[in-house]
Design a protein around this motif. Sequence first.
Motif, PDB file in Angstrom:
ATOM      1  N   VAL A  56       0.489  -1.152   0.198  1.00  0.00           N
ATOM      2  CA  VAL A  56       0.056   0.282   0.619  1.00  0.00           C
ATOM      3  C   VAL A  56       0.537   1.334  -0.051  1.00  0.00           C
ATOM      4  O   VAL A  56       2.309   1.275   0.759  1.00  0.00           O
ATOM      5  N   GLU A  57       0.889   2.104  -1.236  1.00  0.00           N
ATOM      6  CA  GLU A  57       0.860   3.753  -0.747  1.00  0.00           C
ATOM      7  C   GLU A  57       0.537   4.444  -0.201  1.00  0.00           C
ATOM      8  O   GLU A  57      -0.715   4.105  -0.350  1.00  0.00           O
ATOM      9  N   PRO A  58       0.909   4.994   1.164  1.00  0.00           N
ATOM     10  CA  PRO A  58      -0.369   5.207   2.672  1.00  0.00           C
ATOM     11  C   PRO A  58      -0.368   6.064   2.222  1.00  0.00           C
ATOM     12  O   PRO A  58      -1.054   7.659   3.809  1.00  0.00           O
ATOM     13  N   HIS A  59      -1.034   6.833   1.146  1.00  0.00           N
ATOM     14  CA  HIS A  59      -1.294   8.943   1.189  1.00  0.00           C
ATOM     15  C   HIS A  59      -2.274   8.841  -0.229  1.00  0.00           C
ATOM     16  O   HIS A  59      -2.696   7.939  -1.012  1.00  0.00           O
ATOM     17  N   ILE A  60      -2.989   9.567   0.608  1.00  0.00           N
ATOM     18  CA  ILE A  60      -4.003  10.318  -0.137  1.00  0.00           C
ATOM     19  C   ILE A  60      -4.310  11.757  -0.018  1.00  0.00           C
ATOM     20  O   ILE A  60      -4.234  12.700   0.638  1.00  0.00           O
ATOM     21  N   PHE A  61      -4.648  11.835  -1.042  1.00  0.00           N
ATOM     22  CA  PHE A  61      -4.715  13.255  -1.574  1.00  0.00           C
ATOM     23  C   PHE A  61      -5.207  14.094  -1.925  1.00  0.00           C
ATOM     24  O   PHE A  61      -6.456  13.242  -2.722  1.00  0.00           O
ATOM     25  N   CYS A  62      -5.385  15.374  -2.184  1.00  0.00           N
ATOM     26  CA  CYS A  62      -7.038  16.172  -2.313  1.00  0.00           C
ATOM     27  C   CYS A  62      -7.017  15.806  -3.793  1.00  0.00           C
ATOM     28  O   CYS A  62      -8.240  15.945  -4.526  1.00  0.00           O
ATOM     29  N   GLY A  63      -6.179  16.025  -4.342  1.00  0.00           N
ATOM     30  CA  GLY A  63      -6.568  16.140  -6.183  1.00  0.00           C
ATOM     31  C   GLY A  63      -6.606  17.954  -6.799  1.00  0.00           C
ATOM     32  O   GLY A  63      -6.415  18.094  -7.772  1.00  0.00           O
ATOM     33  N   ASN A  64      -7.341  18.314  -5.518  1.00  0.00           N
ATOM     34  CA  ASN A  64      -7.314  19.834  -6.064  1.00  0.00           C
ATOM     35  C   ASN A  64      -6.662  21.145  -5.671  1.00  0.00           C
ATOM     36  O   ASN A  64      -6.793  21.896  -5.924  1.00  0.00           O
ATOM     37  N   CYS A  65      -5.519  20.751  -4.173  1.00  0.00           N
ATOM     38  CA  CYS A  65      -4.360  22.284  -4.610  1.00  0.00           C
ATOM     39  C   CYS A  65      -3.363  22.481  -5.523  1.00  0.00           C
ATOM     40  O   CYS A  65      -3.698  21.756  -6.212  1.00  0.00           O
ATOM     41  N   LYS A  66      -2.572  23.572  -5.363  1.00  0.00           N
ATOM     42  CA  LYS A  66      -2.414  23.730  -6.431  1.00  0.00           C
ATOM     43  C   LYS A  66      -1.294  22.581  -5.690  1.00  0.00           C
ATOM     44  O   LYS A  66      -0.739  22.363  -7.298  1.00  0.00           O
ATOM     45  N   PHE A  67      -0.317  22.045  -5.020  1.00  0.00           N
ATOM     46  CA  PHE A  67       0.648  21.176  -5.417  1.00  0.00           C
ATOM     47  C   PHE A  67      -0.235  20.156  -6.273  1.00  0.00           C
ATOM     48  O   PHE A  67       0.717  19.514  -6.928  1.00  0.00           O
ATOM     49  N   CYS A  68      -0.821  19.641  -5.759  1.00  0.00           N
ATOM     50  CA  CYS A  68      -1.341  18.059  -6.420  1.00  0.00           C
ATOM     51  C   CYS A  68      -1.436  18.610  -8.457  1.00  0.00           C
ATOM     52  O   CYS A  68      -1.788  17.660  -9.298  1.00  0.00           O
TER      53      CYS A  68
END
Length: 344
Positions: free
Chosen positions: A84-96
Amino acid sequence: MSYLAAEYQGKQDLAIVERKFKEIKGSDVLIRIESATICGTDVHILAGEHFAKAPVVIGHEFAGYVEAIGQDVSTIQVGDLVTVEPHIFCGNCKFCRIGKEHLCLNKLAFGVHLDGGFAQYCVVPERTVYKVPQGMSADVAALTENVGCCLHGVDRLDVKQGDHAIILGGGFVGIVLAELIRLRGASKVIVSEPNQIRRDMLLRRGFITIDPLNENLVEKVSSITNGLGADIIVEAAGRPDTAKQCVDLVGRGGTIMFFGVVPPSHSIEISPNDIFKRELTILGSAINPYSHHRSLEIMDSLHLDELVTHKFPLSRIDEAFEAARKGVGIKVAIHPNSTGGTSE
């Protein structure tokens, strides 16, 4: 139906509790945890030096067998060994949105914000799950995220052929970083590590080692590098004292990377004029962006099985953490669905 989990309850308290299974639907993947390894971050959480959203099941390095999948899952099947890659990202912020998901402003992590791997079972979304190559053990597969962090760090270092590199800290990540930096072409890779067991492992792997408790680190490095200092310094111990040593060890035009997790309450002094005069580069390296797949491709060549030196059942997780804190081995694994004893 319920399962057992090691729940961090805040205030340095870890308890074995019963958790109820939730309904598996959509992109959910239920994993029967085979192996979960202890990271320095987990140790810092229990010491009150790193944030975790209590109550939460900690542990973010884990692998296991797929027990059930939601109706929308298409890339894996029940029975697959996965990591498992243990992170969930929002997909909406600048950095995503600019390809730097690891800097996400709203990032969530299993084992920190969401229930992780120190449990008999864990539910994660399909997009975080990677099928393990044939022949790889669950203990090694559990290390994929950790290796991915090291890959990202070495990417940032931009190692040149012929570089002299020094790693402060010869634990698991120190060993992996040494291997990866050598693969990138460094001519000398030196590891400073006080633990004799770890130095012996590094020597067997062909690295130069220094015992900082009994040798003058600055003088030894100066001798090895012909008085020029190192081209690359990696702080991999997560300690304020080793962080302070970096500027004394790096040569002109060199690069310092802070890789270890120094507790946020600590700081060090660095002279801006020293950075200016010597044209030093100072880097950080956070988690493992876009490197989980690459880790699985390279891990066989790193000979990681021998680095998992201690294995404990979930019922003895306190002993496992004590072994990790004392550094009696290199990497400590929890086998949540096993009742067997420790092996060394």
